[in-house]
Enzyme design. Structure first.
Site, PDB file in Angstrom:
ATOM      1  N   LEU A 209       0.810  -1.214   0.000  1.00 36.97           N
ATOM      2  CA  LEU A 209       0.000   0.000   0.000  1.00 36.97           C
ATOM      3  C   LEU A 209       0.843   1.262   0.000  1.00 36.97           C
ATOM      4  O   LEU A 209       0.479   2.269  -0.596  1.00 36.97           O
ATOM      5  CB  LEU A 209      -0.933   0.014   1.217  1.00 36.97           C
ATOM      6  CG  LEU A 209      -2.026  -1.053   1.262  1.00 36.97           C
ATOM      7  CD1 LEU A 209      -2.808  -0.947   2.559  1.00 36.97           C
ATOM      8  CD2 LEU A 209      -2.963  -0.907   0.074  1.00 36.97           C
TER       9      LEU A 209
ATOM     10  N   GLY B  70       7.616   4.234   3.342  1.00 34.96           N
ATOM     11  CA  GLY B  70       8.190   5.477   3.846  1.00 34.96           C
ATOM     12  C   GLY B  70       9.477   5.220   4.578  1.00 34.96           C
ATOM     13  O   GLY B  70      10.028   4.109   4.540  1.00 34.96           O
TER      14      GLY B  70
ATOM     15  N   ASP C 224       3.533  15.482  14.478  1.00 36.74           N
ATOM     16  CA  ASP C 224       3.750  15.259  13.040  1.00 36.74           C
ATOM     17  C   ASP C 224       2.429  15.269  12.285  1.00 36.74           C
ATOM     18  O   ASP C 224       2.149  14.382  11.476  1.00 36.74           O
ATOM     19  CB  ASP C 224       4.481  13.936  12.816  1.00 36.74           C
ATOM     20  CG  ASP C 224       5.146  13.870  11.439  1.00 36.74           C
ATOM     21  OD1 ASP C 224       5.328  14.943  10.817  1.00 36.74           O
ATOM     22  OD2 ASP C 224       5.467  12.770  10.975  1.00 36.74           O
TER      23      ASP C 224
END
Length: 543
Positions: A210, A213, A330
């Site tokens: 999917l 990172g 974040d």
């Protein structure tokens, strides 16, 4: 585990005390040289993939062996597959919608990074660094100052010589004897090698990748026990990412215990486990992230009704975190997932030219069928009473107090939310920069001049960014790089970005202004923002 052998000094005769030995050594400096002769070791061979053997002593006195892998640059992000396109809708937009103008190419974050790389050789008052690729986690490498991580409390480290892995590929697995000799589950960067129909932990069958990172990979899988599809976040087999994932598990378990029905829309953890030295986090399978939807929609802004729904949900989720003494640190569109990708397509008129130079009179715009979202990625979340790193947040959503090294707390999340809401309104990031001084200059262009008290605090912490006006008041230095000056000049004020031409925009602009305040002590809190009149204002459906 191999150990290095050192020649040890011979034991002292009982008739000699330690002090006598030291006096004799001071009198003859060659004594030690003749008595203690160490064997010269060859320089360790250099390998492409290497690790360090570490002995770790925790607070209970228990010694354990761990592996420290040299870090690597973050890989590129892979977007998830698109959902099927629904039939086009013939309804048109209302006059309140302002479509993007295609007189020039849209300047996205990727384009800003490319421009920054192109002018890296030009002169500037502050040293710039080549921007990194788009990241999912905080990365202090784009700042002028490096951040040193402190080891966990009670830990002591002793590093020995470096050696390659036995399989020559990546991080060692926990049960190498149970695997075939030619099996390699990791690549050279410590990422898990994903293959279709791979069985993880004897329960989950992988379907597809999917996303990917810096932290690792996310795969879609089928739970063979329940036959339901789930998402598995597979962390890289590198200690610092493993440690961050364990913190993420701790945070998610805390949130789930205090919100079992998930009324605050933070993603829930179904289970977690350690698979071949990779921490795996299993959660429900959701849609794509908001940034990917914007990208696939040609960075067209969201309808104002959807922005209000997003804002209410996000502020509620972050307020829930703050009530539990957690700071996300974040917040960004990449860490906001749509529950469903379903959308319809409408045709909207536009004026101007496309990035390729062709005249365009209309464009297709995707309209979400559902605005339900989930807040994800708590790997950078921190409890308010625990250690705070100097630099947090992804660059484009970083609060000014973080850039100036003034310390940070809950208000940094509110500032990030302000940046996100403006991005929902325009379709592109508010601050497209990779350099501190340019970033602060853009903030003054968008938000107005920095308050005097806050500027004085910043000048004491980061004097390299300030000068003295009339020898008294500190003023932000002017950027000297031609491209930076051009980028700062192109920034518009909040009033220009969100024109107050009706009551909806007036209330939205007022909320954004209070979120994007320089001084964190004067910035509105997320709980106060939820009570803003903007959320009691009716926003009609524009499509």
């Amino acid at each position: 585990m191999q150990t290095a052998v050192y020649a040890m000094p011979p034991p002292l005769p009982s008739q000699f005390s330690q002090s006598a030995f030291n006096r004799s050594l001071n009198g003859n400096p060659n004594t030690l040289r003749t008595t203690l002769t160490t064997r010269k070791r060859k320089r360790p061979q250099q390998y492409t993939v290497s690790y360090s053997e570490v002995q770790e002593v925790d607070s209970t006195g228990k010694v354990r062996d761990v592996i420290v892998i040299e870090d690597t640059p973050p890989p590129s992000t892979i977007s998830s597959a698109n959902s099927p396109i629904s039939p086009a809708d013939s309804r048109m937009f209302t006059a309140s919608y302002q479509p993007p103008v295609y007189a020039a190419p849209i300047r996205t974050r990727a384009r800003a990074a490319a421009e920054a790389k192109g002018v890296a050789g030009t002169s500037s008052t502050v040293q710039t660094q080549t921007p990194l690729s788009k990241k999912r986690r905080r990365d202090p490498a784009d700042d002028t100052g490096a951040v040193t991580k402190r080891p966990a409390h009670g830990m002591q480290y002793a590093v020995s010589a470096k050696k390659p892995y036995a399989n020559g590929r990546g991080a060692p697995r926990q049960n190498q004897a149970a695997l075939p000799k030619d099996a390699a589950c990791d690549d050279k960067e410590g990422h898990y090698i994903v293959a279709p129909n791979d069985i993880i932990k004897a329960r989950y069958r992988t379907i597809r990748l999917l996303g990917q990172g810096t932290f690792g990979k996310v795969v879609e899988a089928v739970d063979l026990q329940t036959q339901q599809r789930v998402a598995i976040k597979i962390i890289r087999a590198i200690p610092k990412y493993r440690d961050a994932s364990k913190m993420e598990v701790r945070v998610m378990q805390t949130l789930q215990q205090r919100d079992p029905r998930n009324t605050h829309k933070c993603i829930h953890l179904l289970s977690w486990f350690d698979h071949r030295n990779h921490i795996c986090l299993v959660s429900e399978l959701l849609g794509m992230c908001v940034y990917d939807f914007l990208k696939e929609n040609e960075f067209a802004p969201f309808p104002r009704q959807h922005i209000q729904s997003f804002a209410r949900q996000l502020l509620g989720s972050v307020a829930f975190l703050h009530d539990n003494h957690l700071i996300h640190t974040d917040l960004k569109p990449e860490n906001i997932l749509l529950v469903k990708n379903d959308y319809r397509t409408v045709q909207v008129p536009v004026s101007g030219k496309t990035p390729s130079g062709r005249t365009r009179t209309s464009m297709k715009k995707r309209i979400l069928e559902s605005t339900d979202i989930r807040l994800i990625d708590f790997g950078s979340a921190i409890f308010a009473e625990e250690y705070h790193a100097n630099v947090v947040s992804t660059r484009h959503y970083r609060a000014p107090e973080i850039i100036l090294g003034l310390g940070w707390s809950y208000p940094c999340d509110a500032f990030s939310l302000g940046c996100i809401l403006v991005e929902f309104y325009t379709g592109v990031a508010l601050f497209q920069t990779h350099e501190n001084l340019e970033h602060l200059a853009m903030m003054e262009k968008v938000m107005g001049k920095m308050p005097e008290r806050f500027a004085e605090q910043g000048a004491r912490s980061k004097p390299e960014f300030f000068t003295k006006e009339g020898g008294k008041l500190p003023s932000l230095l002017r950027v000297t790089d031609p491209q930076s000056r051009k980028d700062v000049k192109a920034c518009r004020s909040l009033e220009q970005i969100i024109p107050p031409n009706d009551s909806i925009n007036c209330q939205f602009l007022d909320l954004v202004k209070k979120l994007l305040t320089f001084d964190p002590t004067e910035r509105i809190s997320v709980k106060e923002a939820l009570k803003h009149r903007y959320f009691s204002t009716h926003v009609p459906n524009e499509f």
